[in-house]
Motif scaffolding. Structure first.
Motif, PDB file in Angstrom:
ATOM      1  N   ALA A 338       0.838  -1.209   0.000  1.00  0.00           N
ATOM      2  CA  ALA A 338       0.000   0.000   0.000  1.00  0.00           C
ATOM      3  C   ALA A 338       0.868   1.253   0.000  1.00  0.00           C
ATOM      4  O   ALA A 338       0.540   2.249  -0.678  1.00  0.00           O
ATOM      5  CB  ALA A 338      -0.925  -0.012   1.208  1.00  0.00           C
ATOM      6  N   ILE A 339       1.963   1.241   0.742  1.00  0.00           N
ATOM      7  CA  ILE A 339       2.864   2.395   0.770  1.00  0.00           C
ATOM      8  C   ILE A 339       3.504   2.597  -0.598  1.00  0.00           C
ATOM      9  O   ILE A 339       3.576   3.722  -1.112  1.00  0.00           O
ATOM     10  CB  ILE A 339       3.930   2.205   1.869  1.00  0.00           C
ATOM     11  CG1 ILE A 339       3.276   2.312   3.250  1.00  0.00           C
ATOM     12  CG2 ILE A 339       5.051   3.234   1.718  1.00  0.00           C
ATOM     13  CD1 ILE A 339       4.190   1.907   4.397  1.00  0.00           C
ATOM     14  N   ILE A 340       3.965   1.522  -1.208  1.00  0.00           N
ATOM     15  CA  ILE A 340       4.570   1.624  -2.546  1.00  0.00           C
ATOM     16  C   ILE A 340       3.552   2.131  -3.560  1.00  0.00           C
ATOM     17  O   ILE A 340       3.854   3.004  -4.388  1.00  0.00           O
ATOM     18  CB  ILE A 340       5.145   0.260  -2.968  1.00  0.00           C
ATOM     19  CG1 ILE A 340       6.327  -0.115  -2.071  1.00  0.00           C
ATOM     20  CG2 ILE A 340       5.562   0.272  -4.451  1.00  0.00           C
ATOM     21  CD1 ILE A 340       6.845  -1.520  -2.280  1.00  0.00           C
ATOM     22  N   GLU A 341       2.338   1.601  -3.481  1.00  0.00           N
ATOM     23  CA  GLU A 341       1.282   2.026  -4.401  1.00  0.00           C
ATOM     24  C   GLU A 341       0.963   3.513  -4.198  1.00  0.00           C
ATOM     25  O   GLU A 341       0.792   4.260  -5.178  1.00  0.00           O
ATOM     26  CB  GLU A 341       0.036   1.175  -4.183  1.00  0.00           C
ATOM     27  CG  GLU A 341      -1.051   1.354  -5.219  1.00  0.00           C
ATOM     28  CD  GLU A 341      -2.165   0.341  -5.018  1.00  0.00           C
ATOM     29  OE1 GLU A 341      -2.217  -0.630  -5.790  1.00  0.00           O
ATOM     30  OE2 GLU A 341      -2.974   0.505  -4.090  1.00  0.00           O
ATOM     31  N   GLN A 342       0.891   3.960  -2.954  1.00  0.00           N
ATOM     32  CA  GLN A 342       0.639   5.374  -2.660  1.00  0.00           C
ATOM     33  C   GLN A 342       1.738   6.257  -3.261  1.00  0.00           C
ATOM     34  O   GLN A 342       1.457   7.293  -3.884  1.00  0.00           O
ATOM     35  CB  GLN A 342       0.564   5.594  -1.155  1.00  0.00           C
ATOM     36  CG  GLN A 342       0.420   7.063  -0.745  1.00  0.00           C
ATOM     37  CD  GLN A 342       0.491   7.247   0.772  1.00  0.00           C
ATOM     38  OE1 GLN A 342       0.187   6.355   1.531  1.00  0.00           O
ATOM     39  NE2 GLN A 342       0.946   8.423   1.200  1.00  0.00           N
ATOM     40  N   ILE A 343       2.981   5.853  -3.076  1.00  0.00           N
ATOM     41  CA  ILE A 343       4.112   6.652  -3.582  1.00  0.00           C
ATOM     42  C   ILE A 343       4.072   6.750  -5.102  1.00  0.00           C
ATOM     43  O   ILE A 343       4.215   7.844  -5.674  1.00  0.00           O
ATOM     44  CB  ILE A 343       5.447   6.036  -3.108  1.00  0.00           C
ATOM     45  CG1 ILE A 343       5.592   6.211  -1.598  1.00  0.00           C
ATOM     46  CG2 ILE A 343       6.624   6.677  -3.839  1.00  0.00           C
ATOM     47  CD1 ILE A 343       6.748   5.426  -1.003  1.00  0.00           C
ATOM     48  N   HIS A 344       3.848   5.628  -5.771  1.00  0.00           N
ATOM     49  CA  HIS A 344       3.792   5.668  -7.224  1.00  0.00           C
ATOM     50  C   HIS A 344       2.621   6.529  -7.707  1.00  0.00           C
ATOM     51  O   HIS A 344       2.737   7.232  -8.711  1.00  0.00           O
ATOM     52  CB  HIS A 344       3.685   4.246  -7.793  1.00  0.00           C
ATOM     53  CG  HIS A 344       4.994   3.533  -7.852  1.00  0.00           C
ATOM     54  ND1 HIS A 344       6.119   4.086  -8.415  1.00  0.00           N
ATOM     55  CD2 HIS A 344       5.359   2.285  -7.420  1.00  0.00           C
ATOM     56  CE1 HIS A 344       7.137   3.217  -8.331  1.00  0.00           C
ATOM     57  NE2 HIS A 344       6.697   2.133  -7.740  1.00  0.00           N
ATOM     58  N   GLY A 345       1.506   6.482  -6.971  1.00  0.00           N
ATOM     59  CA  GLY A 345       0.357   7.310  -7.350  1.00  0.00           C
ATOM     60  C   GLY A 345       0.678   8.795  -7.242  1.00  0.00           C
ATOM     61  O   GLY A 345       0.265   9.603  -8.083  1.00  0.00           O
TER      62      GLY A 345
END
Length: 348
Positions: A338-345
């Protein structure tokens, strides 16, 4: 539904025989008598020859379709292929009634990972994520120091995976996009963020800097992530494949002392150099790279605990044959993803 257990040895299929399959999975499966490495999937002729030579008891097949045709002869599938294939292969394995180990990154999105977890629970099969860096010697050492209270109240955790690869990553990694789970944040960030969460708990604030330095790269190759944990600790995490001079692996500041450690855990390098996981000194770090604890004027050298990647498959062997806990709860990997997905978003 309760997770199925198996009689030993657990009949295992390994998908992929590149670095992940040949270095991080096959040697440990082959060294644990509770597993029978029955099949290996690789379409590369040289890798097929290497797999035959190293694991003559295994059937070598060129495609995953051939593997899944023999699903009734297997209990477990280990997915060590490029990240973009993880979701589809795991879905096929679970639907075939097989337990699954997925190499990190777990999946390209939280939605994919959650679907796999839910499906595995409905089908009564085990699903775990290969977060092997939870058994790095330096991480185990730091965890022990924290448990002892040797640093007092920790307020900052700095962690780095850095190296110098101006030529870029291997071909498939170079071209992999974020949508396919590519880039250094998915690759090394899956370890660094996971370790930070394991040590200091959930977070409520994330700051990041993500860059693509090499024109040939399909995704990020330089990233910095700052996490604010609910526990009050700040984690600063660096991952960089273009670091001409490397920073400390760990630099941890507390109210009474600090701990600084240089150099990477040596298990991967040893395996690449031909070491066996059964060697007496496998995972033992030389004294010259041990970390230091204390205050600048008064430092103590701390022996690094023995690195122990064997534990992942040791714990998994117990889980699949006795019903005990898996080595990594797949849901514990969702926050990292979720953290990685948030950062990429935020950087899209």
């Amino acid at each position: 539904m309760p997770v199925s257990t198996f009689s030993s040895p657990v009949r295992t299929g390994l998908i992929g025989f590149g670095l992940a399959g040949s270095v991080f999975h096959a040697p440990f499966l082959g060294a644990d008598g509770r597993f029978d490495l029955a099949a290996i999937v690789t379409g590369d002729a040289k890798r097929q020859d290497a797999a035959h030579a190293g694991y003559p008891q295994a059937t070598i097949v060129a495609t995953t379709a051939e593997l899944f045709e023999k699903a009734d002869d297997l209990d477990l599938v280990v997915i060590a292929s490029p990240p973009g294939s993880h979701y589809g292969l795991a879905l096929a394995a679970i639907e075939a009634g097989l337990s699954v180990v997925i190499d990190k990154p777990f999946a390209a999105t939280v939605a994919q990972a959650t679907e796999l977890i839910d499906l595995a629970e409905r089908r009564g099969v085990a699903l775990t994520v290969f977060q092997n860096r939870r058994w790095d010697g330096d991480y185990l050492t730091l965890r022990g120091l924290l448990d002892e209270g040797a640093l007092g109240e920790v307020y900052r955790f700095e962690s780095r995976f850095e190296w110098w690869k101006p030529q870029g990553a291997r071909e498939w990694k170079r071209g992999a996009t974020v949508g396919e789970g590519g880039g250094i944040l998915f690759d090394l960030g899956s370890h660094l963020i996971d370790q930070a969460l394991q040590l200091f708990g959930p977070v409520d604030e994330v700051y990041s800097e993500v860059s693509t330095r090499l024109p040939s790269a399909g995704a990020d190759d330089d990233a910095f992530v700052a996490l604010r944990h609910l526990s009050g600790v700040s984690s600063h995490l660096w991952m960089n494949s273009l670091a001409a001079q490397k920073g400390a692996r760990f630099h941890v500041l507390g109210s009474t002392a600090a701990y600084t450690k240089w150099g990477l855990d040596g298990q991967e390098a040893a395996l690449k150099a031909g070491a066996r996981v059964t060697d007496d000194d496998f995972g033992v770090e030389p004294e010259s790279t041990w970390g230091q604890l204390g205050i600048d004027a008064s430092l103590t050298t701390v022996p690094t605990e023995r690195g122990d990647y064997r534990s992942f498959y040791g714990i998994l062997g117990d889980a699949l044959t006795t019903g005990s806990a898996l080595p990594v709860d797949a849901r514990s990997s969702l926050e990292t993803l979720a953290i990685i997905e948030q950062i990429h978003g935020e950087h899209a």
